[in-house]
Design an enzyme around this catalytic site. Sequence first.
Site, PDB file in Angstrom:
ATOM      1  N   LEU A  49       0.714  -1.334   0.214  1.00 43.21           N
ATOM      2  CA  LEU A  49       0.349   0.238   0.213  1.00 43.21           C
ATOM      3  C   LEU A  49       0.827   1.501   0.376  1.00 43.21           C
ATOM      4  O   LEU A  49       1.744   1.118   0.341  1.00 43.21           O
ATOM      5  CB  LEU A  49      -0.643   0.402   0.858  1.00 43.21           C
ATOM      6  CG  LEU A  49      -2.173  -1.185   1.133  1.00 43.21           C
ATOM      7  CD1 LEU A  49      -2.601  -0.835   2.359  1.00 43.21           C
ATOM      8  CD2 LEU A  49      -2.842  -1.283   0.341  1.00 43.21           C
TER       9      LEU A  49
ATOM     10  N   GLU B  76       0.132   5.767  -0.174  1.00 41.83           N
ATOM     11  CA  GLU B  76      -1.309   7.154   0.246  1.00 41.83           C
ATOM     12  C   GLU B  76      -2.236   7.279  -0.681  1.00 41.83           C
ATOM     13  O   GLU B  76      -3.455   7.120  -0.712  1.00 41.83           O
ATOM     14  CB  GLU B  76      -0.245   7.925  -0.017  1.00 41.83           C
ATOM     15  CG  GLU B  76       0.701   8.735   1.042  1.00 41.83           C
ATOM     16  CD  GLU B  76       1.990   8.006   1.124  1.00 41.83           C
ATOM     17  OE1 GLU B  76       1.880   7.180  -0.083  1.00 41.83           O
ATOM     18  OE2 GLU B  76       2.791   8.646   1.746  1.00 41.83           O
TER      19      GLU B  76
ATOM     20  N   HIS C 122      -3.742   4.235  -2.235  1.00 38.34           N
ATOM     21  CA  HIS C 122      -4.653   3.081  -2.026  1.00 38.34           C
ATOM     22  C   HIS C 122      -4.778   3.983  -1.051  1.00 38.34           C
ATOM     23  O   HIS C 122      -6.178   3.587  -0.884  1.00 38.34           O
ATOM     24  CB  HIS C 122      -3.564   1.842  -1.499  1.00 38.34           C
ATOM     25  CG  HIS C 122      -3.100   1.094  -2.987  1.00 38.34           C
ATOM     26  ND1 HIS C 122      -1.698   1.082  -2.457  1.00 38.34           N
ATOM     27  CD2 HIS C 122      -3.525   0.325  -3.364  1.00 38.34           C
ATOM     28  CE1 HIS C 122      -1.096   0.298  -3.622  1.00 38.34           C
ATOM     29  NE2 HIS C 122      -2.089  -0.009  -4.103  1.00 38.34           N
TER      30      HIS C 122
ATOM     31  N   GLY D 151      -8.698   4.313  -8.157  1.00 37.69           N
ATOM     32  CA  GLY D 151      -8.193   5.294  -8.610  1.00 37.69           C
ATOM     33  C   GLY D 151      -7.888   5.442  -9.517  1.00 37.69           C
ATOM     34  O   GLY D 151      -7.854   4.372 -11.110  1.00 37.69           O
TER      35      GLY D 151
ATOM     36  N   SER E 152       2.850   4.320  -7.242  1.00 42.71           N
ATOM     37  CA  SER E 152       2.455   3.064  -8.079  1.00 42.71           C
ATOM     38  C   SER E 152       3.113   2.214  -7.367  1.00 42.71           C
ATOM     39  O   SER E 152       4.423   2.740  -6.372  1.00 42.71           O
ATOM     40  CB  SER E 152       3.073   2.963  -9.445  1.00 42.71           C
ATOM     41  OG  SER E 152       3.361   1.476  -9.728  1.00 42.71           O
ATOM     42  N   SER E 153       2.931   0.989  -6.945  1.00 34.87           N
ATOM     43  CA  SER E 153       3.332  -0.154  -5.885  1.00 34.87           C
ATOM     44  C   SER E 153       4.946  -0.174  -6.901  1.00 34.87           C
ATOM     45  O   SER E 153       6.304  -0.965  -6.060  1.00 34.87           O
ATOM     46  CB  SER E 153       2.946  -1.516  -5.772  1.00 34.87           C
ATOM     47  OG  SER E 153       1.751  -1.245  -5.537  1.00 34.87           O
TER      48      SER E 153
END
Length: 299
Positions: free
Chosen positions: A27, A29, A31, A141, A179-180
């Site tokens: 996760l 910000e 998310h 999103g 992005s992760s």
Amino acid sequence: VIVVDTFADARARGRGTVAVVPTMGFLHEGHLSLLEAARHESDTVTMTLYVNPLQFEEEQDLARYPADLDRDLALAEAAGVDIVFAPTQESMFGERPATIVDLPALTSVMEGAFRPGHFAGVATVVAKLFAGLQPDLAYFGRKDAQQLTVVRTLAADLSFPVRVVGRPIVREADGLALSSRNIFLDDEARRRALALSDALAVVVESVASGERSAAAIEDVARGRLDAAEGLNVEYAQLASQDDASLIEILDRPAFLAVAARVGPVRLIDNVHFDVDGDLVVADTGVHLQEPSLLYESRP
Ligand code: AMP
């Protein structure tokens, strides 16, 4: 926060209006902004945490997708999540499902063109989450603009009684969309990656000064992207928010989406445009003040 791995357990613990926030974990910000909106607008917040193998076309990308369950649970707890639905691969799909949800009319361009099979994987799993969790609300999103259109359309086509809510893109202070996968960017790649949000900024200026031709707007974005070093540009295209089809004139709600690879990391970004007659309002999202908490957990 309660962690469950079956749909029956997740449903049994929901009360009042139930909001679902689907994630693949790790996760950030972006998310958290979805969780926060869900917390405000519903009685039960269910976050799903599932790295969906069906939506990965590259085995490598799936194999190295970042994961940190303890960290995700702590962040979910702090965000006021009630239920984390974290199915195992076996409990989600014993094997590959026989039923595939596919939206070919919406997925022949942009992400759909560059990631064949990706959206069928997304749509199949989102439909399963909607059927299994029966949410009243579902949060996604705008970072994944084409995906948002796909999800809205499948919910309407299959009559899921869910309201799909799209939320603004969350960015670092310098513009990089969270992005992760940003965890894989080293300092140089991270600098290069800024070309995406920079390209969107020049697009916004161009539209503000009256440009409405998609070809001209796309050229502005391409120009900025092509000028950047070390970037492998995949597309810069203007599409309708309604059905993700490419448009020639910015005369309806639309998004200009870009995709590029920086080394092994594939990045996407976009700016949304709302159109009311001659008036066009650009929405690039919101900026963090501090560096993302993502970097505190570099694996
Ligand atoms: P993911 O875990 O990457 O599959 O993303 C889960 C949800 O978070 C999706 O609805 C994404 O569109 C959303 N999301 C990812 N990154 C961002 C961001 N930077 N801003 C807002 N939403 C995001």
